[in-house]
Design an enzyme around this catalytic site. Structure first.
Site, PDB file in Angstrom:
ATOM      1  N   HIS A  17      57.074  84.232  20.514  1.00 47.53           N
ATOM      2  CA  HIS A  17      56.962  84.661  19.103  1.00 47.53           C
ATOM      3  C   HIS A  17      56.125  83.685  18.280  1.00 47.53           C
ATOM      4  CE1 HIS A  17      59.913  87.938  19.551  1.00 47.53           C
ATOM      5  NE2 HIS A  17      60.553  87.110  20.353  1.00 47.53           N
ATOM      6  N   ASN A  36      64.076  92.851  17.718  1.00 51.75           N
ATOM      7  CA  ASN A  36      62.751  93.273  18.152  1.00 51.75           C
ATOM      8  C   ASN A  36      62.487  94.705  17.699  1.00 51.75           C
ATOM      9  OD1 ASN A  36      62.134  90.865  19.574  1.00 51.75           O
ATOM     10  ND2 ASN A  36      63.210  91.597  21.396  1.00 51.75           N
TER      11      ASN A  36
END
Length: 714
Positions: A92, A165
């Site tokens: 990320h 997510n």
């Protein structure tokens, strides 16, 4: 140090006859080689040399119980993984963010005692970070990848981080496998290729050997992995959590974020081109939408399962590779989130924000999901490297709005000047402050759900986690024919990049064949492999033949084209009145209009008036827009027809199934391009035609055109 060529023994020269200088040099080289490691033929061990008997499962209290802190193997493995990269996030790393607020629809006290979900008048500040998983900070926004969707709620009772997510499941079931998965999906270690993608041997080697990943890989090969905009993604908490009310009654829940603008994706050809032409496409889109007042909105909802119904499904609620189909448990709306302010400083806010699944408030609690259990340790541990120690909560973007008095003092980057002489509890010197708050008191202290556990310490996965293919099959069978073809093409593209045929064949024969034989046969044909005739395991039957909620086609979003980006193509000789009418009509729909010329210089209208343009067609290609309009003006239409740049712009928009509207006299240009009218390729200057154009943009794509568009050059 002399070169290897100088130090190497000559042909026929024995090692024992080397000169002292040469012998010393070779000894140095051998000592350097001693630092190299080859694991071939060796047992798997800890960093302390202890042989590992089970590298697949965290130590738990029973096969469905909580993970145990004493699991030194899991902690060593994840601690090392958490500290592999500094200061960039290991996963990320590529992200962007925005500020906003959350507001509950009503009082949900029957479900939870969390204060921010009980008062519809309460405005709770939030900060959201969106991200890709695989690539570094400099990678592209539009790569095929999972997108992080992390929300920090600054509640009156402390910070609550919902770290999820844009896909509701994950690749693995147990956190001990997370370092293995990430190492596999990251660029290969010998050449650091590929950046930001998963089309390579190590990723497909791993997932083809780990069948529990089959469901998530199916999501990653779908259009969900290439969202049109961060504003057009669903978000999911992934894990099963608990909500607990004031009476101590708990319910299992799955968190969902539903975007008001619908769930839409790029086409693969668009995604690849955008990665080169505008690496920042999605972060720019989010920034511009907020700056222009087109504030993105999501609805927060939960799927609620009473404790008594924990085992009524044909899958395990604690398995993070499984969804609860919405047809079995509908999503209950709780409130809405609006993003209405961009960061003032990217580093201070987006880079330094620290999300941790362990940041919860009274009324919210964990389950024994073994992936979640590992994340509770891992995220906080990671911040110690990234943000310079345990005081990362004092960084402004992480600071709670609730006071946070305790006796945790000193350490790196301590910004608080603590008063008082007692830094321990209990104490009498400072009157006993700060003191505990009993759970039963008003605004009571946090109390974990009292779940009874009676189990052996064991490294084992529950048998209820053993079904790896039925939900992957459900996902594929729930897709529209168009979406299924996109999935087939995605598998074919990705596996086509894999060098080792054995890995390609394993994925087709041992994974895809167990999901859907037609899928496996289509991918096999594209790879030049024989089609499998049967799967390798008996796949568990599902209660549902399909789940319509899984198809993006069933999530169009709000009616209208507010915030959609429309290109108006200009050239010398354009009808200024036609341009003005189009712009006013689109502004009435709150669309975002850009006037594009052959260059960035103004164009000369038919009457001689200079019309400024916003950009050139080269600088803002069709892939950055939701629709295209070509106004009237014969000379302008002739100029566009003679321009290779303009023709490419229009052909590309057609190929990508965009709505395209031409003035009536533009038929000559349409015919010259070899295009055919359809519900999204329109000719006319009247209101009816413009209304049809707006409707086509609202639908996002002209899917009926896809077969015809295949013949158009890229």
């Amino acid at each position: 140090m002399p070169s290897k060529k100088t130090d190497a023994p000559k042909q026929g020269e024995a090692a024992g006859t080397q000169t002292p200088d040469r012998a010393n040099t070779n000894a140095k080289l051998q000592s350097l080689e001693a630092d190299r490691s080859d694991a071939t033929g060796h047992a798997l061990r800890t960093n302390q040399g202890v042989r590992i008997a089970d590298n697949q499962n965290t130590l738990k209290a029973g096969d469905r119980g909580p993970s145990l802190l004493e699991d030194f193997i899991m902690r060593e493995k994840i601690t090392h993984f958490d500290h592999e990269r500094i200061p960039e996030r290991i996963v990320h790393a590529r992200g962007t963010g925005a500020h906003g607020f959350f507001q509950s629809y009503g009082n949900h006290a029957e479900l939870t005692k969390a204060g921010f979900l009980q008062d519809p008048e309460k405005i709770t500040p939030v900060f959201v970070r969106f991200s890709t998983v695989q690539g570094p900070r400099g990678s592209g926004d539009t790569v095929r990848d999972v997108r992080g969707f992390a929300v920090k709620f600054y509640t009156d009772e402390g910070n609550f981080d919902l770290v999820g997510n844009n896909m509701p499941v994950f690749f693995i079931q147990d956190a001990i496998k997370f370092p293995d998965f990430v190492h596999a999906v990251k660029p290969e270690p010998h050449n650091e290729i590929p950046t930001g993608g998963s089309a390579h041997d190590t990723f497909w080697d791993f997932v083809s050997l780990v069948p529990e990943s089959a469901h998530m890989v199916m999501w990653a090969m779908s259009d969900r992995a290439i969202p049109r905009s961060l504003r057009m993604m669903e978000g999911f908490g992934v894990h099963t959590f608990r909500l607990i009310n004031a009476e101590g009654v708990a319910s299992f829940v799955k968190f969902h974020w539903k975007p008001s603008q619908g769930v839409h994706s790029l086409l693969w050809d668009e995604a690849q081109k955008l990665a080169g032409k505008d690496t920042d496409f999605q972060r720019r889109d989010l920034w511009e939408a907020i700056e222009t007042g087109d504030y993105p909105e999501w609805e927060l909802g939960v799927q609620i399962v009473p404790e008594a119904d924990e085992h009524k499904f044909d899958f395990d609620l604690l398995d993070p590779t499984k969804i609860i189909p919405e047809e079995l448990v509908p999503v209950t709306p709780l409130g809405k989130m609006v993003l209405n302010r961009n960061p003032d400083n990217f580093f201070a806010e987006v880079e330094q924000v620290a999300f941790c699944p362990g940041h919860i408030v009274p009324g919210i609690d964990f389950t024994n999901d073994p992936l979640l259990q590992g994340r509770l340790f891992s995220y906080t541990d990671t911040q110690l490297s990234r943000l310079g120690g345990p005081n990362f909560h004092q960084i402004p973007i992480n600071r709670p709005v609730a006071p946070n008095h305790n006796n945790q003092r000193d350490a790196l980057h301590q910004h608080t000047v603590h008063r008082g002489r007692a830094s321990y509890e209990p104490n009498s010197i400072d009157g006993g402050w700060p003191k505990e708050t009993p759970p039963a008191a008003q605004d009571g202290g946090f109390e974990s759900f009292q779940e009874r556990i009676d189990a052996h310490k064991i490294r084992q996965r529950s048998d209820s986690f053993g079904d790896h293919f039925s939900q992957a099959r459900l996902f594929f069978q729930s897709m529209s024919p168009t979406e299924q073809q996109h999935i087939i093409k995605a598998y074919s593209f990705e596996l086509g990049k894999v060098e080792r045929e054995a890995i390609r064949a394993r994925e087709v024969n041992e994974i895809l064949a167990n999901i859907d034989l037609k899928l496996a046969a289509a991918v096999a044909a594209n790879l030049g492999l024989p089609a499998p005739k049967a799967g390798t395991v008996q796949v568990k039957g599902s209660k549902l033949a399909e789940s319509p909620a899984l198809s993006q086609m069933n999530h169009p979003g709000v009616v209208g084209i507010k915030g959609r980006k429309i290109a108006v193509l200009l050239a010398d000789g354009v009808d200024a009145g036609s341009v003005d009418r189009l712009v006013k009509a689109l502004e009435a729909h709150s669309a975002r209009i850009m006037l594009l010329g052959p260059t960035s210089a103004p164009v000369k209208a038919a009457g001689g008036k200079a019309l400024p343009v916003d950009a050139s067609m080269e600088g803002m290609p069709s892939i950055m827009f939701d629709g295209v309009l070509v106004p009237a003006g014969k000379a302008a239409l002739d100029a566009l027809g003679a321009s290779g740049l303009a023709k490419h712009f229009l052909l590309e928009a057609y190929k990508h199934l965009k709505a395209i509207g031409f003035a009536k006299e533009g038929k000559v240009l349409v015919d010259a391009l070899g295009l055919k009218e359809d519900k999204g390729l329109l000719l006319g200057d009247d209101q009816k035609t413009l209304d049809a154009f707006v409707k086509a943009v609202e639908g996002h794509r002209v899917w009926e055109r896809e077969a015809a568009a295949e013949a158009v050059p890229a």
